[in-house]
Design a protein around this motif. Structure first.
Motif, PDB file in Angstrom:
ATOM      1  N   GLY A   1      12.074  18.267  14.813  1.00  0.00           N
ATOM      2  CA  GLY A   1      11.509  17.008  15.301  1.00  0.00           C
ATOM      3  C   GLY A   1      10.070  17.073  15.765  1.00  0.00           C
ATOM      4  O   GLY A   1       9.650  16.305  16.628  1.00  0.00           O
ATOM      5  N   THR A   2       9.310  17.982  15.206  1.00  0.00           N
ATOM      6  CA  THR A   2       7.893  18.091  15.574  1.00  0.00           C
ATOM      7  C   THR A   2       7.033  18.105  14.317  1.00  0.00           C
ATOM      8  O   THR A   2       7.298  18.879  13.411  1.00  0.00           O
ATOM      9  CB  THR A   2       7.656  19.389  16.367  1.00  0.00           C
ATOM     10  N   PRO A   3       6.021  17.256  14.256  1.00  0.00           N
ATOM     11  CA  PRO A   3       5.146  17.269  13.082  1.00  0.00           C
ATOM     12  C   PRO A   3       4.422  18.609  12.973  1.00  0.00           C
ATOM     13  O   PRO A   3       4.060  19.209  13.982  1.00  0.00           O
ATOM     14  CB  PRO A   3       4.148  16.142  13.371  1.00  0.00           C
ATOM     15  N   LEU A   4       4.228  19.034  11.752  1.00  0.00           N
ATOM     16  CA  LEU A   4       3.538  20.305  11.518  1.00  0.00           C
ATOM     17  C   LEU A   4       2.176  20.326  12.203  1.00  0.00           C
ATOM     18  O   LEU A   4       1.788  21.329  12.803  1.00  0.00           O
ATOM     19  CB  LEU A   4       3.364  20.520  10.009  1.00  0.00           C
ATOM     20  N   SER A   5       1.467  19.195  12.119  1.00  0.00           N
ATOM     21  CA  SER A   5       0.122  19.157  12.701  1.00  0.00           C
ATOM     22  C   SER A   5       0.148  19.397  14.205  1.00  0.00           C
ATOM     23  O   SER A   5      -0.747  20.054  14.747  1.00  0.00           O
ATOM     24  CB  SER A   5      -0.549  17.826  12.384  1.00  0.00           C
ATOM     25  N   VAL A   6       1.168  18.899  14.849  1.00  0.00           N
ATOM     26  CA  VAL A   6       1.289  19.109  16.296  1.00  0.00           C
ATOM     27  C   VAL A   6       1.574  20.578  16.599  1.00  0.00           C
ATOM     28  O   VAL A   6       0.968  21.180  17.496  1.00  0.00           O
ATOM     29  CB  VAL A   6       2.415  18.224  16.887  1.00  0.00           C
ATOM     30  N   PHE A   7       2.461  21.122  15.809  1.00  0.00           N
ATOM     31  CA  PHE A   7       2.792  22.539  15.995  1.00  0.00           C
ATOM     32  C   PHE A   7       1.556  23.419  15.812  1.00  0.00           C
ATOM     33  O   PHE A   7       1.292  24.323  16.601  1.00  0.00           O
ATOM     34  CB  PHE A   7       3.881  22.961  15.010  1.00  0.00           C
TER      35      PHE A   7
ATOM     36  N   ILE B   1      11.834  37.205  14.413  1.00  0.00           N
ATOM     37  CA  ILE B   1      11.547  38.594  14.753  1.00  0.00           C
ATOM     38  C   ILE B   1      10.312  39.099  14.004  1.00  0.00           C
ATOM     39  O   ILE B   1       9.642  40.031  14.430  1.00  0.00           O
ATOM     40  CB  ILE B   1      12.762  39.473  14.386  1.00  0.00           C
ATOM     41  N   GLY B   2      10.041  38.461  12.859  1.00  0.00           N
ATOM     42  CA  GLY B   2       8.905  38.897  12.065  1.00  0.00           C
ATOM     43  C   GLY B   2       9.323  39.781  10.912  1.00  0.00           C
ATOM     44  O   GLY B   2       8.525  40.522  10.351  1.00  0.00           O
ATOM     45  N   GLU B   3      10.580  39.709  10.570  1.00  0.00           N
ATOM     46  CA  GLU B   3      11.090  40.524   9.480  1.00  0.00           C
ATOM     47  C   GLU B   3      10.932  39.775   8.160  1.00  0.00           C
ATOM     48  O   GLU B   3      11.128  40.330   7.093  1.00  0.00           O
ATOM     49  CB  GLU B   3      12.573  40.824   9.735  1.00  0.00           C
ATOM     50  N   ARG B   4      10.598  38.509   8.261  1.00  0.00           N
ATOM     51  CA  ARG B   4      10.469  37.661   7.085  1.00  0.00           C
ATOM     52  C   ARG B   4       9.290  36.720   7.308  1.00  0.00           C
ATOM     53  O   ARG B   4       9.166  36.132   8.388  1.00  0.00           O
ATOM     54  CB  ARG B   4      11.765  36.853   6.946  1.00  0.00           C
ATOM     55  N   ARG B   5       8.423  36.616   6.306  1.00  0.00           N
ATOM     56  CA  ARG B   5       7.282  35.734   6.433  1.00  0.00           C
ATOM     57  C   ARG B   5       7.660  34.318   6.060  1.00  0.00           C
ATOM     58  O   ARG B   5       8.547  34.100   5.245  1.00  0.00           O
ATOM     59  CB  ARG B   5       6.155  36.195   5.514  1.00  0.00           C
ATOM     60  N   LEU B   6       6.956  33.377   6.635  1.00  0.00           N
ATOM     61  CA  LEU B   6       7.172  31.969   6.317  1.00  0.00           C
ATOM     62  C   LEU B   6       5.886  31.401   5.751  1.00  0.00           C
ATOM     63  O   LEU B   6       4.818  31.625   6.303  1.00  0.00           O
ATOM     64  CB  LEU B   6       7.531  31.182   7.575  1.00  0.00           C
ATOM     65  N   ASP B   7       5.993  30.672   4.652  1.00  0.00           N
ATOM     66  CA  ASP B   7       4.792  30.020   4.167  1.00  0.00           C
ATOM     67  C   ASP B   7       4.667  28.650   4.832  1.00  0.00           C
ATOM     68  O   ASP B   7       5.545  28.206   5.574  1.00  0.00           O
ATOM     69  CB  ASP B   7       4.775  29.939   2.638  1.00  0.00           C
ATOM     70  N   MET B   8       3.545  28.007   4.566  1.00  0.00           N
ATOM     71  CA  MET B   8       3.226  26.747   5.229  1.00  0.00           C
ATOM     72  C   MET B   8       4.296  25.666   5.034  1.00  0.00           C
ATOM     73  O   MET B   8       4.662  24.951   5.969  1.00  0.00           O
ATOM     74  CB  MET B   8       1.892  26.236   4.689  1.00  0.00           C
ATOM     75  N   ILE B   9       4.791  25.547   3.825  1.00  0.00           N
ATOM     76  CA  ILE B   9       5.773  24.510   3.531  1.00  0.00           C
ATOM     77  C   ILE B   9       7.100  24.804   4.230  1.00  0.00           C
ATOM     78  O   ILE B   9       7.795  23.887   4.679  1.00  0.00           O
ATOM     79  CB  ILE B   9       5.991  24.381   2.005  1.00  0.00           C
ATOM     80  N   GLU B  10       7.432  26.062   4.348  1.00  0.00           N
ATOM     81  CA  GLU B  10       8.655  26.427   5.070  1.00  0.00           C
ATOM     82  C   GLU B  10       8.517  26.101   6.553  1.00  0.00           C
ATOM     83  O   GLU B  10       9.455  25.583   7.181  1.00  0.00           O
ATOM     84  CB  GLU B  10       8.956  27.915   4.866  1.00  0.00           C
ATOM     85  N   VAL B  11       7.373  26.410   7.104  1.00  0.00           N
ATOM     86  CA  VAL B  11       7.146  26.096   8.512  1.00  0.00           C
ATOM     87  C   VAL B  11       7.237  24.588   8.721  1.00  0.00           C
ATOM     88  O   VAL B  11       7.798  24.114   9.707  1.00  0.00           O
ATOM     89  CB  VAL B  11       5.759  26.602   8.978  1.00  0.00           C
ATOM     90  N   ARG B  12       6.716  23.871   7.765  1.00  0.00           N
ATOM     91  CA  ARG B  12       6.755  22.417   7.850  1.00  0.00           C
ATOM     92  C   ARG B  12       8.205  21.926   7.901  1.00  0.00           C
ATOM     93  O   ARG B  12       8.550  21.049   8.708  1.00  0.00           O
ATOM     94  CB  ARG B  12       6.036  21.815   6.638  1.00  0.00           C
ATOM     95  N   ALA B  13       9.036  22.497   7.043  1.00  0.00           N
ATOM     96  CA  ALA B  13      10.447  22.099   7.013  1.00  0.00           C
ATOM     97  C   ALA B  13      11.128  22.430   8.340  1.00  0.00           C
ATOM     98  O   ALA B  13      11.926  21.641   8.861  1.00  0.00           O
ATOM     99  CB  ALA B  13      11.162  22.807   5.864  1.00  0.00           C
ATOM    100  N   ILE B  14      10.806  23.585   8.889  1.00  0.00           N
ATOM    101  CA  ILE B  14      11.401  23.986  10.167  1.00  0.00           C
ATOM    102  C   ILE B  14      10.957  23.032  11.266  1.00  0.00           C
ATOM    103  O   ILE B  14      11.774  22.582  12.079  1.00  0.00           O
ATOM    104  CB  ILE B  14      11.007  25.438  10.498  1.00  0.00           C
ATOM    105  N   CYS B  15       9.686  22.720  11.296  1.00  0.00           N
ATOM    106  CA  CYS B  15       9.177  21.795  12.307  1.00  0.00           C
ATOM    107  C   CYS B  15       9.870  20.442  12.190  1.00  0.00           C
ATOM    108  O   CYS B  15      10.241  19.838  13.207  1.00  0.00           O
ATOM    109  CB  CYS B  15       7.658  21.622  12.152  1.00  0.00           C
ATOM    110  N   GLN B  16      10.049  19.998  10.980  1.00  0.00           N
ATOM    111  CA  GLN B  16      10.716  18.716  10.786  1.00  0.00           C
ATOM    112  C   GLN B  16      12.145  18.766  11.319  1.00  0.00           C
ATOM    113  O   GLN B  16      12.600  17.834  11.977  1.00  0.00           O
ATOM    114  CB  GLN B  16      10.725  18.348   9.303  1.00  0.00           C
ATOM    115  N   SER B  17      12.834  19.852  11.026  1.00  0.00           N
ATOM    116  CA  SER B  17      14.199  19.998  11.531  1.00  0.00           C
ATOM    117  C   SER B  17      14.219  19.997  13.051  1.00  0.00           C
ATOM    118  O   SER B  17      15.228  19.680  13.676  1.00  0.00           O
ATOM    119  CB  SER B  17      14.825  21.301  11.027  1.00  0.00           C
TER     120      SER B  17
END
Lengths: 88, 88
Positions: B65-71, B47-63
């Motif tokens: 099944g998508t590499p961060l670079s692809v995302f 929703i945008g109520e909480r910011r995500l830093d790069m490493i968090e986004v990376r963890a989410i992408c991994q969960s």
DNA sequence: CGCATATATCCTATTTTGGGTTATCCTAAG
DNA sequence: CTTAGGATAACCCAAAATAGGATATATGCG
């Protein structure tokens, strides 16, 4: 998902950002000016005292003349390398 | 550098993350479980109520099944597209 | 309607941030 | 050694953001 910012991933991330800046021969003050932020802002995120979200990193990369996608690719490589090096 | 999270970049970013999750057919609860975080965490960042830093986004992408670079590459494309569409 | 599932919202103690100012650290010059 | 200048880190603390369990809302189905 780790809640700490003191993991190797974060360390590599911070080093990468600082490296990108110094490679371009810019000081924190110079970069901060193009970003419209105070010098302490740059110092803080390079040290890990302040988190950066994806869009902020993107803006910083742009100020440093590097596409976000390129930065991320290098970051992934660096993180992989740092993991390889780690003893188990 | 904008200090607001209500820019088109952030909107595109959030939509991309949600899309990635739904594409994989996961609910917020399911994703939150693999992340070791509460469901409200996923809801908030989508929703945008909480910011995500790069490493968090990376963890989410991994969960998901998508590499961060692809995302990130897709994200850049989406942001460019959203800018093209914007009236001047 | 009644129940189940998915997502959003509440609440507030705790944590993080903003940014001007000041301190520290180098390096080079005199 | 001492002084000067520039780069970066640390201070400070009011204000803003976050954490996460509990609860509300929304949607779908039989």
């Amino acid at each position: 998902m780790s809640k700490s910012i003191f993991t190797s991933e974060y360390a590599v991330f911070r080093d990468s950002l600082r490296e990108l800046r110094t490679e371009k021969g810019l000081t924190q003050s110079q970069l901060s000016e193009t970003l419209g932020m105070p010098q302490s802002f740059v110092s803080k995120y390079e040290i890990g005292e302040r988190r950066l979200d994806m869009i902020e990193v993107r803006a910083i990369c742009q100020s440093l003349g590097t596409p976000l996608s390129v930065f991320v690719k290098k970051l992934e490589t660096s993180i992989s390398a740092s993991k390889k090096g780690a003893r188990t």
